[in-house]
Design an enzyme around this catalytic site. Structure first.
Site, PDB file in Angstrom:
ATOM      1  CD  GLN A 213      -2.780   1.337   2.402  1.00 20.23           C
ATOM      2  OE1 GLN A 213      -3.317   2.384   2.655  1.00 20.23           O
ATOM      3  NE2 GLN A 213      -2.975   0.283   3.168  1.00 20.23           N
TER       4      GLN A 213
ATOM      5  CD  GLU B 227      -1.821   2.138   8.196  1.00 20.46           C
ATOM      6  OE1 GLU B 227      -1.586   2.366   7.009  1.00 20.46           O
ATOM      7  OE2 GLU B 227      -1.893   3.046   9.057  1.00 20.46           O
TER       8      GLU B 227
ATOM      9  CG  ASP C 146       0.546   0.923   4.658  1.00 21.37           C
ATOM     10  OD1 ASP C 146       1.754   0.872   4.918  1.00 21.37           O
ATOM     11  OD2 ASP C 146      -0.206  -0.052   4.787  1.00 21.37           O
TER      12      ASP C 146
ATOM     13  N   GLY D  64      -7.973  20.783  19.061  1.00 23.45           N
ATOM     14  CA  GLY D  64      -7.567  22.179  19.134  1.00 23.45           C
ATOM     15  C   GLY D  64      -8.154  22.900  20.325  1.00 23.45           C
ATOM     16  N   GLY D  65      -8.214  24.202  20.221  1.00 24.14           N
ATOM     17  CA  GLY D  65      -8.682  25.022  21.335  1.00 24.14           C
ATOM     18  C   GLY D  65     -10.198  25.109  21.431  1.00 24.14           C
TER      19      GLY D  65
HETATM   20  N1  CAO Z   1      12.148 -10.124  -9.055  1.00 25.45           N
HETATM   21  C1  CAO Z   1      12.833 -10.882  -8.176  1.00 25.45           C
HETATM   22  N2  CAO Z   1      12.790 -10.682  -6.834  1.00 25.45           N
HETATM   23  C2  CAO Z   1      12.021  -9.676  -6.392  1.00 25.45           C
HETATM   24  C3  CAO Z   1      11.276  -8.846  -7.262  1.00 25.45           C
HETATM   25  C4  CAO Z   1      11.361  -9.098  -8.658  1.00 25.45           C
HETATM   26  N3  CAO Z   1      10.699  -8.380  -9.547  1.00 25.45           N
HETATM   27  N4  CAO Z   1      10.606  -7.945  -6.527  1.00 25.45           N
HETATM   28  C5  CAO Z   1      10.907  -8.191  -5.242  1.00 25.45           C
HETATM   29  N5  CAO Z   1      11.741  -9.228  -5.161  1.00 25.45           N
HETATM   30  C6  CAO Z   1      12.323  -9.812  -3.954  1.00 25.45           C
HETATM   31  C7  CAO Z   1      13.130  -8.851  -3.140  1.00 25.45           C
HETATM   32  O1  CAO Z   1      14.381  -8.654  -3.741  1.00 25.45           O
HETATM   33  C8  CAO Z   1      13.189  -9.568  -1.796  1.00 25.45           C
HETATM   34  O2  CAO Z   1      14.191 -10.560  -1.859  1.00 25.45           O
HETATM   35  P1  CAO Z   1      15.273 -10.807  -0.680  1.00 25.45           P
HETATM   36  O3  CAO Z   1      14.493 -10.936   0.579  1.00 25.45           O
HETATM   37  O4  CAO Z   1      15.922 -12.073  -1.110  1.00 25.45           O
HETATM   38  O5  CAO Z   1      16.175  -9.657  -0.650  1.00 25.45           O
HETATM   39  C9  CAO Z   1      11.852 -10.323  -1.766  1.00 25.45           C
HETATM   40  O6  CAO Z   1      11.286 -10.193  -3.071  1.00 25.45           O
HETATM   41  C10 CAO Z   1      10.839  -9.900  -0.760  1.00 25.45           C
HETATM   42  O7  CAO Z   1      10.744  -8.500  -0.625  1.00 25.45           O
HETATM   43  P2  CAO Z   1      10.239  -7.883   0.737  1.00 25.45           P
HETATM   44  O8  CAO Z   1      11.090  -8.417   1.854  1.00 25.45           O
HETATM   45  O9  CAO Z   1      10.154  -6.430   0.594  1.00 25.45           O
HETATM   46  O10 CAO Z   1       8.744  -8.481   0.849  1.00 25.45           O
HETATM   47  P3  CAO Z   1       7.993  -9.110   2.108  1.00 25.45           P
HETATM   48  O11 CAO Z   1       6.691  -9.539   1.569  1.00 25.45           O
HETATM   49  O12 CAO Z   1       8.786 -10.128   2.826  1.00 25.45           O
HETATM   50  O13 CAO Z   1       7.791  -7.883   3.112  1.00 25.45           O
HETATM   51  C11 CAO Z   1       7.017  -5.679   3.725  1.00 25.45           C
HETATM   52  C12 CAO Z   1       6.775  -6.950   2.874  1.00 25.45           C
HETATM   53  C13 CAO Z   1       5.952  -4.668   3.322  1.00 25.45           C
HETATM   54  C14 CAO Z   1       6.849  -6.017   5.197  1.00 25.45           C
HETATM   55  C15 CAO Z   1       8.424  -5.127   3.445  1.00 25.45           C
HETATM   56  O14 CAO Z   1       8.572  -4.964   2.070  1.00 25.45           O
HETATM   57  C16 CAO Z   1       8.716  -3.805   4.148  1.00 25.45           C
HETATM   58  O15 CAO Z   1       8.945  -3.746   5.356  1.00 25.45           O
HETATM   59  N6  CAO Z   1       8.733  -2.708   3.378  1.00 25.45           N
HETATM   60  C17 CAO Z   1       9.065  -1.396   3.880  1.00 25.45           C
HETATM   61  C18 CAO Z   1       7.962  -0.833   4.696  1.00 25.45           C
HETATM   62  C19 CAO Z   1       6.675  -0.754   3.951  1.00 25.45           C
HETATM   63  O16 CAO Z   1       6.550  -0.229   2.869  1.00 25.45           O
HETATM   64  N7  CAO Z   1       5.620  -1.239   4.600  1.00 25.45           N
HETATM   65  C20 CAO Z   1       4.279  -0.986   4.125  1.00 25.45           C
HETATM   66  C21 CAO Z   1       3.682  -2.140   3.538  1.00 25.45           C
HETATM   67  S1  CAO Z   1       2.029  -1.715   3.107  1.00 25.45           S
HETATM   68  O17 CAO Z   1       1.181  -2.197   4.448  1.00 25.45           O
END
Ligand code: CAO
Length: 416
Positions: free
Chosen positions: A17, A139, A168, A248-249
């Protein structure tokens, strides 16, 4: 008509998001947003909270309008090559991967700079540098860590998260401002830069008034506009939850209206604004309060606020929230109905302004979405449907200079 960000090309490496909120806004302002998704899977939200079998979810469609989608496996060497080409030809990369993911992919800031020194690299992370910088964040974690949850809810209840997605969507909005500001600076310096918005920081920015109150509390030990003051409850050493008190106030509270027994949203937010105290008293039939020294001034009213609101509520309970609005607005008394999502979805004026928009999608059919809340006279927003997974892969690769044979080979090797 031209758009404000015509000619700006965004490499959209966002998911879920926070990041997609940002790039959707940029797309609405006219940027060419190319969403890069993992081949075969795509943004995880495409399949989350599905309401129509096999169709992209509303979660996804409502955050990814006006974008193009390409699939790319950026962990394969051929995929990295395509990503390099994209980096060279785009103005901005936006990403919200977990901390370190971009570096693990081989595209840290230095490498991106080598490929394109004009590139702006914009990131959402849960936390800024510090003890939690490596944490993944969603979030509600941000709402809790940014000070929102501890200051939301009622004094006798637990901390509460709010339905507004301030962690988000709030962070995405902050990031979008950082990006356009960096684009502006680049017109003078010629250089790109890193733009980072931590979700904790964005939530805290939206909770600014609560950090204000923390300092007031530490100085004076009391905050008169908080319900604790009226009830005589003790203040602790941190800002307490203020229920529905106005920030607020001008004191305010949520009051019942006709039908509250069965309708959970038959309520109105009512503000006892000082300049309209006399009309308030007349409207609710308590004209004697206009001159009564216990009620005549804001200071005199402070310790009696909750009983004043209870009296006003006796009056609001005699009419619907819309009838109460009509009467109160005649006298410029600030108030607002508690609108349900159903009422908002059906509100004609929000449709007329493009704040609520109906969009047609080839797989899921018609659905409602929230349009661009930022209206610009010279850059109107037309909301177009979100892309299917990889819908624009061939088109974008051809624009980047890839031949049909090369594209076919990438597909054969499951790079795209
Ligand atoms: N091709 C190949 N690999 C890809 C890719 C693509 N096109 N796009 C993503 N990936 C890979 C990444 O390189 C990552 O690999 P590694 O872990 O090996 O480095 C993997 O996909 C997973 O990415 P991620 O860790 O970001 O995804 P997740 O689902 O595990 O975590 C989230 C999701 C949101 C918790 C994390 O991305 C995060 O903390 N983001 C920052 C904060 C944020 O934006 N949070 C809001 C989320 S909305 O509620």
């Amino acid at each position: 008509m031209s758009k404000a960000l015509d000619g700006v090309r965004i490499l959209d490496f966002t998911h879920v998001q926070s990041g997609p909120t940002c790039t959707q806004l940029l797309a609405w302002f006219g940027a060419d947003v190319i969403k890069v998704e993992r081949a075969g899977e795509g943004d995880a939200t495409r399949g989350q909270l599905r309401d129509v079998p096999d169709a992209d979810s509303l979660y996804f469609t409502m955050l990814n309008h006006n974008k193009r989608s390409i699939t790319l496996d950026t962990k394969k060497p051929a995929g990295k090559e395509v990503l390099e080409t994209l980096i060279k030809q785009c103005d901005v990369m936006v990403e919200n991967f977990a901390p370190g993911a971009l570096e693990r992919m081989g595209f840290g800031w230095e490498r991106i700079q080598e490929l394109n020194p004009r590139m702006i690299v914009a990131s959402v992370k849960g936390f800024g540098p510090g003890p939690y910088e490596d944490c993944k964040v969603y979030e509600n974690v941000a709402q809790c860590a940014g000070g929102s949850a501890s200051t939301t809810g009622f004094d006798d209840g637990p901390p509460l998260v709010t339905g507004a997605q301030i962690g988000d969507s709030g962070t995405g909005l902050h990031l979008a401002l950082g990006i356009v500001t960096a684009l502006y600076q680049r017109t003078m310096t010629g250089r790109g830069q890193k733009v980072l918005t931590a979700m904790q920081d964005a939530v805290l920015n939206l909770c600014r008034v609560k950090l204000r109150d923390q300092q007031r509390l530490e100085r004076t030990g009391v905050m008169e506009e908080y319900p604790q003051f009226t009830s005589g409850a003790k203040f602790g050493d941190a800002v307490p939850r203020a229920g529905n008190a106005s920030g607020g106030g001008q004191p305010g509270w949520i009051l019942k209206c006709k039908g509250w027994e069965t309708d959970p949203n038959a309520y109105i937010y009512f503000i006892a604004q000082a300049p309209v105290w006399a009309p308030i008293c007349r409207v609710i039939g308590r004209e004697e309060w206009i001159t009564d020294p216990d009620y005549a001034t804001p200071r005199a009213r402070l310790p009696r606020l909750m009983s004043i609101f209870a009296t006003v509520e006796e009056w609001t309970k005699t009419m619907t929230k819309f009838e109460a609005m009509d009467v109160l607005n005649k006298f410029d008394i600030p108030c607002g109905p508690i609108l349900s999502m159903k009422e908002i979805a059906e509100e004609p004026s929000l449709r007329a302004t493009g704040t609520v928009v109906e969009v047609d999608h080839p797989v899921r059919g018609k659905y409602l979405t929230v349009g661009n809340p930022i209206k610009m006279s010279d850059s109107p927003t037309d909301v177009t449907r979100s892309p299917l997974l990889g819908e624009h892969t061939e088109e974008v690769l051809a624009q980047l200079g890839y031949s049909a044979e090369k594209i076919a080979a990438l597909r054969e090797d499951r790079v795209i």
